[in-house]
Design an enzyme around this catalytic site. Structure first.
Site: not given
Ligand code: C5P
Length: 433
Positions: A216, A295, A313, A329
């Site tokens: 991304n 590949k 996470i 966030f």
């Molecule tokens: O659910 P969403 O992706 O909108 O949530 C965003 C927040 O969750 C951010 O703080 C991002 O770092 C954390 N996050 C994470 N692991 C993921 C998805 C999002 O820690 N797989």
């Protein structure tokens, strides 16, 4: 506490130096030189009075940038106008600051470029007075200085001693090394002294085959700025980053990872003993079920990738360690508050920093990779708004909120993170000068 000296904190900082009319203006050249030696980027604004003492060319040569001098200069407005100039720095230092300038600052005047920039800026402001001892002692000057100090303006000096005008007493400009050290101290809040903070930043890459991945556009800037702000606030910071092209902030320990699962592993390894976890990474929600060993060749007309969910996470950290203050966030394109509050509850975290992304963003140029942002903070029983500012400044403001909320959180939890019968207090967004 990490072990940076105060002037080392100026590395990478943008400092706007205002020079006003005083015989000490010549010493400002030495201040520019030392600021740049400390790694700061410097731009100079001179008042008309300052130019009576020193040529702008001196500061242009020392700072490496043309000197800003006129409030209504068409050319300058097209390049960097006073509002843009006010948004540019991380801190403003006015050295030397004349009695007249202190009076104009205290009155909130905007009758020349430097006064207008100080009025329009929200970054920390330090002034280093230099004037005749009698002018310094005058009750009018003393009143102005008190007013300024009451507004959070930091006073550096003056020193006492023999003066150019033949008098002896207080009113000498502080020597350049002391000014630079004093300015560096502006970046040392000590708010998170002794705390351990983990920050995730950047994108993750989910391998498809040995050469391709799902990724991304996250630049990592916000997470890196937060890691830097937390280190400046005295925390021991571990920054766990996906692939980005950013330098590691001073005093921060960095761990590089690629995939979401690697990020989770690195986070879990770093977590024990931590006080705060900030999830600023744009973690991929899905990864390919299988990674092709070779590949993938383009033979078929269509290719279907099967994806599976990645671990969350942030939610995982809070589930395993409820005693750690967790900040998430939320980048949203619609219904900012509703989505942010839903995320706060679903992930069980303690603070969500939400911002608009995409074309609908009403206030920020809020896309990935930009220098600025605006945030709305939500916690279970309160909220605050941090208006459009540089990511560095927003990060410092967010760190202040975290430090404040961390105290309330600590009082409301026992050592294992069980909620005690105390709900904390509702407080409003606190501005910083
Ligand atoms: O659910 P969403 O992706 O909108 O949530 C965003 C927040 O969750 C951010 O703080 C991002 O770092 C954390 N996050 C994470 N692991 C993921 C998805 C999002 O820690 N797989």
């Amino acid at each position: 506490m990490n072990d940076l000296s105060s002037s080392a904190r100026l590395a990478g900082k943008r400092i706007l130096l205002g020079v006003t009319g005083s015989i000490a203006a010549y010493k400002a050249g030495e201040v520019v030189r030392r600021l740049r030696e400390a790694g700061a980027e410097v731009r100079v604004v001179m008042t008309a009075g300052a130019m009576e003492f020193v040529q702008p060319l001196t500061f242009q040569a020392l700072s490496g940038h043309p000197v800003h001098r006129d409030l209504l200069d068409e050319g300058a407005e097209a390049g960097m106008g006073h509002i843009e100039l006010a948004r540019w720095p991380d801190a403003i230092l006015v050295a030397p600051a004349s009695a007249d300038f202190l009076a104009r600052l205290a009155q909130g005047r905007a009758d020349d470029l430097l006064a207008a920039v100080c009025l329009a800026s929200t970054v920390p402001l330090a002034v280093a007075p230099a004037m005749n001892a009698k002018m310094w002692e005058n009750p009018a000057t003393a009143d102005n200085v008190r007013t300024l100090a009451g507004r959070g303006v930091v006073l550096l000096g003056p020193a006492a001693g023999e003066q150019a005008c033949g008098e002896t007493g207080a009113g000498r400009l502080l020597e350049p090394p002391a000014l630079v050290a004093g300015l560096g101290e502006l970046f040392e809040s000590g708010l998170l002294a002794g705390r351990r903070v983990i920050v995730t930043a950047g994108p993750t890459r989910e391998a498809i085959d040995p050469v391709r991945y799902l990724g991304n556009r996250s630049s990592g800037r916000m997470g890196f700025a937060l890691a830097e702000a937390a280190a400046e606030a005295g925390a021991q910071v571990t920054l766990i980053s996906g692939p980005v092209s950013l330098e590691t902030p001073r005093g921060v320990t960095r761990v590089d990872v690629e995939s979401a699962r690697e990020m989770l592993e690195a986070v879990l390894a770093a977590l024990p003993g931590s006080d705060v976890f900030v999830g600023a990474a744009a973690v991929a929600d899905y990864r390919p079920v299988a990674v092709a060993a070779d590949k993938i060749k383009k033979s078929a007309e269509r290719l279907t990738l099967e994806l599976e969910r990645n671990p969350d996470i942030l939610a995982e950290v809070k589930r395993r360690h409820p005693e750690i203050f967790c900040v998430g966030f939320a980048a949203e394109t619609t219904d900012l508050e509703r989505h942010a509050r839903e995320k706060l509850a679903r992930k069980g975290v303690d603070l969500i920093a939400a911002n608009w992304v995409g074309p609908a963003a009403p206030e920020a140029d809020g896309v990935f990779g930009s220098e600025t942002n605006a945030l709305r903070l939500f916690w279970p029983d309160g909220e605050a708004a941090l208006p459009l500012a540089s990511k560095a400044r927003l990060a410092r403001q967010l760190v202040e909120h975290v430090a404040t909320r961390l105290e309330a959180f600590r009082q409301g939890h026992d050592a294992r993170g069980k909620v005690l019968p105390f709900s904390g207090t509702r407080d409003e967004g606190r501005g910083t000068r």
